[in-house]
Design a protein around this motif. Structure first.
Motif, PDB file in Angstrom:
ATOM      1  N   SER A 298       0.822  -1.217   0.000  1.00  0.00           N
ATOM      2  CA  SER A 298       0.000   0.000   0.000  1.00  0.00           C
ATOM      3  C   SER A 298       0.854   1.265   0.000  1.00  0.00           C
ATOM      4  N   LYS A 301       2.629   1.356  -3.898  1.00  0.00           N
ATOM      5  CA  LYS A 301       1.896   1.205  -5.161  1.00  0.00           C
ATOM      6  C   LYS A 301       1.612   2.548  -5.836  1.00  0.00           C
ATOM      7  N   ASP A 302       1.350   3.597  -5.060  1.00  0.00           N
ATOM      8  CA  ASP A 302       1.079   4.906  -5.658  1.00  0.00           C
ATOM      9  C   ASP A 302       2.358   5.683  -5.962  1.00  0.00           C
ATOM     10  N   LYS A 303       3.381   5.494  -5.154  1.00  0.00           N
ATOM     11  CA  LYS A 303       4.601   6.276  -5.292  1.00  0.00           C
ATOM     12  C   LYS A 303       5.500   5.790  -6.434  1.00  0.00           C
ATOM     13  N   LYS A 305       4.123   3.996  -9.280  1.00  0.00           N
ATOM     14  CA  LYS A 305       3.281   3.507 -10.379  1.00  0.00           C
ATOM     15  C   LYS A 305       3.644   4.072 -11.748  1.00  0.00           C
ATOM     16  N   GLU A 306       4.302   5.234 -11.812  1.00  0.00           N
ATOM     17  CA  GLU A 306       4.606   5.841 -13.109  1.00  0.00           C
ATOM     18  C   GLU A 306       5.663   5.062 -13.878  1.00  0.00           C
TER      19      GLU A 306
END
Length: 464
Positions: A298, A301-303, A305-306
Motif C-alpha cells: 500500500s 503502489k502509488d509512489k 506507479k509511473e
C-alpha cells in the motif's frame, strides 16, 4: 479482579500475573486454529503451525497475532507491541492496508462490555468471506414452490387442487422446482448481515465502500427476500446446521458458519445445539505478518506507479524433475518490482520481503540473531530464482535509523559484486500525546522516507 488481560504481540509475557493461572495459560497454549477466526483465513499449513502463545526456553511468548479472545470468563486482548492504550498504530495500519476503518481497540478497558468489539471484528471477517465466496457466484439450490393460480408450470398437485379449488374457479394447484438464490441459507446470511447493519452502520458502510461486490450481493437478496424475524431466525439456525458440501459453493460454507455465530451473538440459539459446544469460537485474531506485507504494498503502489510495476506474491516454480514440466517448489516473494518495459521478462529489478517480527528490528541495530538465518536463506533463494541482484527486508523499528544498512552478498571479486541486500526499516512514531492526527502525520513522514530510499535504490541500479 479485572476480567480483561492485555498482552502485546511478539512479546515475553512470562511475568504477567494473570497468566500464572495454570488453567488459563494451558488453554491459551493449546488453543486450536479451529476455535478462532483469523484475518486472513488460515491455510491448512498455517492451521497446523498455529499458536497464539508459545513456550521458548521456559518463557512464554506471544506470536504474530493481535485481536480479542474470550476464554472462560476472561477477555484476552492482544495489541501490537507498537501500541499504547490508544492503539493508534493498529488503527492506522488496518485502514492503510485493508481499508478497515474500525476505531474500536481504544475501548479495550476493564469493565467495558467487549462483545461489541468482537462483533465488529466478526463483521470484517464476514464481509471478507462473502466477497471471496461471491467470486464463484451466489449460492443457489433447488427449492420447491407450491402455487395455486392459472399460470401452470411443473407438476399438478391433484390432492391439493381438490382441496383448494372445489369449484371451477380457473385456478390449478401445482408445484415446481427452481435452482434459485431464494433459499434458507441466503436468508440466514442476509439476516445476520442486516443485524450488523443496524448495530454498526458506520462500520458496515466503511467495509462495503471498498467491497462493492458485497453490496451488490445484499441488494439482490433484498429484492427477493426479507430478513427473518427473531422467531423465524431461530428456526433458520435449526434447519440450516447442515454443511454445504457442493464443490462449486464450498466457500459459502464459511459464510454460513459465521452467520450462525453472529445470530448467536444476537441471542438466537436452539436447543441441543451440539455444533455450538463442539466448534466454540473463542475470538478473532489478525495476522500482523500478513498485514505488514499488505502495508508494504500500500505504501509503494502509488509512489512507484509511473515507472514501475508492482506484483505482490508473484510466483515462480523451481526444482523441475527431468522429464516433468511441473516445478516441485514455489517461490513467492512479498513484493517484486519490475520496470514497466521489462515486466514480461519475469526478472524484477528489486525484491522486497516484509518482516514484522522483533529479530529484524534488532538486525537494523546490527544485532543479527539466529532466528533471521532462515529469512536470509529465503531472500537469497528469491534472488537466485528470479535472477535479481537487489533485494531488501522491510521491517518496523522504534528508533530512527540514521544510515540505510546495505550488504554485499559476497566479498569475492567478479560479476557478483552487483548483488546487494538492503535493510529498509520504517520508524513507528510513539503516540504519547494521545493525538491520532499527529501520529498519522508522523507515520506518513516515515512512509515518505522509506519510499524515497526505495526510489534511490532503483535509480542507482547498476547493471552487469
Amino acid at each position: 479482579m479485572s476480567n480483561l488481560i492485555k498482552l502485546k504481540d511478539y512479546s515475553n509475557v512470562s511475568e504477567k500475573n494473570e497468566l500464572t493461572q495454570e488453567k488459563l495459560r494451558e488453554q491459551l497454549l493449546k488453543l486450536s486454529a479451529d476455535n478462532v477466526f483469523s484475518i486472513p483465513e488460515m491455510s491448512d499449513e498455517e492451521k497446523e503451525s498455529f499458536r497464539v502463545l508459545a513456550n521458548f526456553n521456559g518463557k512464554l511468548w506471544t506470536q504474530n497475532y493481535t485481536g480479542i479472545l474470550q476464554i472462560e470468563d476472561r477477555n484476552v486482548f492482544i495489541s501490537s507491541r507498537f501500541d499504547n492504550d490508544s492503539c493508534f498504530f493498529t488503527q492506522y495500519i488496518l485502514d492503510k492496508a485493508l481499508g478497515m476503518k474500525i476505531n474500536i481497540f481504544q475501548d479495550m478497558k476493564p469493565g467495558v462490555n467487549h462483545g461489541g468489539i468482537l462483533e465488529q471484528l466478526l463483521a470484517f471477517v464476514f464481509v471478507e468471506q462473502i466477497e471471496h465466496a461471491c467470486r464463484k457466484g451466489l449460492y443457489r439450490r433447488y427449492r420447491t414452490y407450491e402455487c395455486n393460480d392459472s399460470r401452470v408450470k411443473g407438476k399438478i398437485d391433484i390432492t391439493r387442487h381438490i382441496r383448494l379449488n372445489p369449484l371451477n374457479n380457473g385456478k390449478i394447484a401445482y408445484s415446481y422446482r427452481e435452482y434459485t438464490i431464494d433459499n434458507d441459507v441466503n436468508k440466514l446470511i442476509f439476516t445476520a448481515y442486516t443485524y450488523l447493519q443496524k448495530r454498526y452502520p458506520d462500520t458496515m458502510k466503511s467495509l462495503e465502500k471498498r467491497r462493492k461486490t458485497v453490496g451488490e450481493c445484499m441488494s439482490k437478496f433484498r429484492n427477493i427476500m426479507q430478513p427473518a424475524s427473531r422467531q423465524e431466525a431461530q428456526k433458520l439456525v435449526q434447519r440450516e446446521r447442515r454443511k454445504i458440501t457442493h464443490s462449486v459453493y464450498h466457500d459459502w460454507e464459511e459464510v454460513r458458519k459465521t452467520a450462525i455465530i453472529l445470530l448467536r451473538h444476537m441471542g438466537i440459539s436452539v436447543e441441543n445445539d451440539k455444533d455450538k459446544a463442539q466448534n466454540k469460537i473463542h475470538g478473532v485474531l489478525i495476522n500482523m505478518n500478513w498485514i505488514w506485507e499488505k502495508y508494504l504494498e500500500s505504501i509503494l503502489k502509488d509512489k512507484l506507479k509511473e515507472e514501475y510495476c508492482l506484483k505482490a506474491q508473484h510466483e515462480k516454480k523451481i526444482f523441475f524433475l527431468n522429464g516433468e514440466g511441473q516445478g516441485k517448489r514455489t517461490l513467492k516473494p512479498d513484493l517484486c518490482i519490475f520496470k514497466k518495459e521489462n515486466v514480461n521478462t519475469n526478472t524484477p529489478v528489486l525484491i522486497l520481503d516484509a518482516k514484522y517480527k522483533n529479530a529484524w528490528s534488532k538486525a537494523v541495530r546490527g544485532e543479527f540473531e539466529e532466528s533471521v538465518r532462515e529469512d536470509c536463506f529465503q531472500i537469497l533463494s528469491y534472488m537466485y530464482g528470479f535472477g535479481c541482484n537487489k533485494s531488501g527486508i522491510f521491517c518496523p523499528v522504534v528508533e530512527e535509523s540514521s544510515k540505510l544498512p546495505d550488504y554485499t552478498i559476497t566479498d569475492e571479486p567478479g560479476s557478483r559484486k552487483y548483488e546487494k541486500f538492503y535493510l529498509l526499516p520504517l520508524q513507528i512514531p510513539k503516540s504519547e500525546n494521545n493525538n491520532f492526527k499527529n501520529f498519522k502525520n508522523e507515520i506518513k513522514d516515515s512512509e515518505d522516507k522509506f519510499a524515497a530510499q526505495v526510489k534511490e535504490i532503483l535509480e542507482n541500479l547498476e547493471q552487469k
